[in-house]
Design a protein around this motif. Sequence first.
Motif, PDB file in Angstrom:
ATOM      1  N   VAL A 167      -8.250  -5.633  17.757  1.00 46.19           N
ATOM      2  CA  VAL A 167      -9.016  -6.837  18.080  1.00 46.19           C
ATOM      3  C   VAL A 167     -10.101  -6.437  19.061  1.00 46.19           C
ATOM      4  O   VAL A 167      -9.821  -5.749  20.050  1.00 46.19           O
ATOM      5  N   VAL A 168     -11.344  -6.843  18.798  1.00 41.49           N
ATOM      6  CA  VAL A 168     -12.438  -6.430  19.670  1.00 41.49           C
ATOM      7  C   VAL A 168     -13.160  -7.633  20.259  1.00 41.49           C
ATOM      8  O   VAL A 168     -13.339  -8.659  19.603  1.00 41.49           O
ATOM      9  N   ASN A 169     -13.574  -7.475  21.496  1.00 45.84           N
ATOM     10  CA  ASN A 169     -14.440  -8.440  22.173  1.00 45.84           C
ATOM     11  C   ASN A 169     -15.815  -7.796  22.302  1.00 45.84           C
ATOM     12  O   ASN A 169     -15.992  -6.874  23.095  1.00 45.84           O
ATOM     13  N   PRO A 170     -16.802  -8.262  21.542  1.00 51.58           N
ATOM     14  CA  PRO A 170     -18.134  -7.656  21.647  1.00 51.58           C
ATOM     15  C   PRO A 170     -18.795  -7.894  22.998  1.00 51.58           C
ATOM     16  O   PRO A 170     -19.688  -7.148  23.386  1.00 51.58           O
ATOM     17  N   GLY A 171     -18.376  -8.954  23.699  1.00 48.72           N
ATOM     18  CA  GLY A 171     -19.050  -9.332  24.939  1.00 48.72           C
ATOM     19  C   GLY A 171     -20.114 -10.385  24.669  1.00 48.72           C
ATOM     20  O   GLY A 171     -20.384 -10.756  23.523  1.00 48.72           O
ATOM     21  N   PHE A 172     -20.732 -10.858  25.742  1.00 47.25           N
ATOM     22  CA  PHE A 172     -21.721 -11.936  25.640  1.00 47.25           C
ATOM     23  C   PHE A 172     -23.038 -11.346  25.135  1.00 47.25           C
ATOM     24  O   PHE A 172     -23.865 -10.853  25.893  1.00 47.25           O
ATOM     25  N   THR A 173     -23.190 -11.398  23.824  1.00 46.61           N
ATOM     26  CA  THR A 173     -24.278 -10.702  23.137  1.00 46.61           C
ATOM     27  C   THR A 173     -25.319 -11.689  22.636  1.00 46.61           C
ATOM     28  O   THR A 173     -24.978 -12.767  22.137  1.00 46.61           O
TER      29      THR A 173
END
Length: 229
Positions: A180-186
Amino acid sequence: MSTALITGASRGLGVVAARRLAAQGWTVLAGCREPGRLAETLDPALDIRPIALDVADDASVAAAVKEAEAHVDSLDVLVNNAAIVGEMVEPAEAGADVLREAYETNVFGLVRVTRAFLPLLRRAEQPRLVMVSSSLGSLADMSDWRWENHPYLAYPSSKAALNMISVMYARTMPDVLVTVVNPGFTATDLNDHQGTQTVEEGADAIVAAALDTTSPSGRFVERDGLVPW
């Protein structure tokens, strides 16, 4: 030759991740609702093959499996990236219809796609399932009042559901590496480009998870390490 299918690959994180994997010699199936439009924007030197895929539609997903099988014999990686924000309604005001819209894509869509493509994924030697989530789906992070500027119900709860589904996949499918990945506030269309990271930066965690074949299954990660559940 490594192969991947990425959902929601017509723009933003999906298309950038597709380009980066293809640049490393991968064959990437880019799932999107308008494959013809995407094809017009692609570098012909990269092996990115747009296929019609609406994750919220059973018939579309079934047809996409057949189309994928015409392109590849197996999938090394399935990236469940497609998502929508849904209506931004505060919890006390949100009805089931508000959640249903976001869940159809963000939860039911990824289950629909994963189940349909699992046989193709399991033909690979080291199958990986990458689930694109968000720190807004972290119960630990959302319990922190730093997030009080996002008091809406649909999107965070759909990502929390994605996280639990991913944990259950990891526990019950030992032959598939689930990350599971969190790309961040992109800065993407999803947030009207208000994010503080570039799309390239946001895609880092997705690409890293796609390439990873040795880490334990069932982790929640971002560019800088683990994310609390």
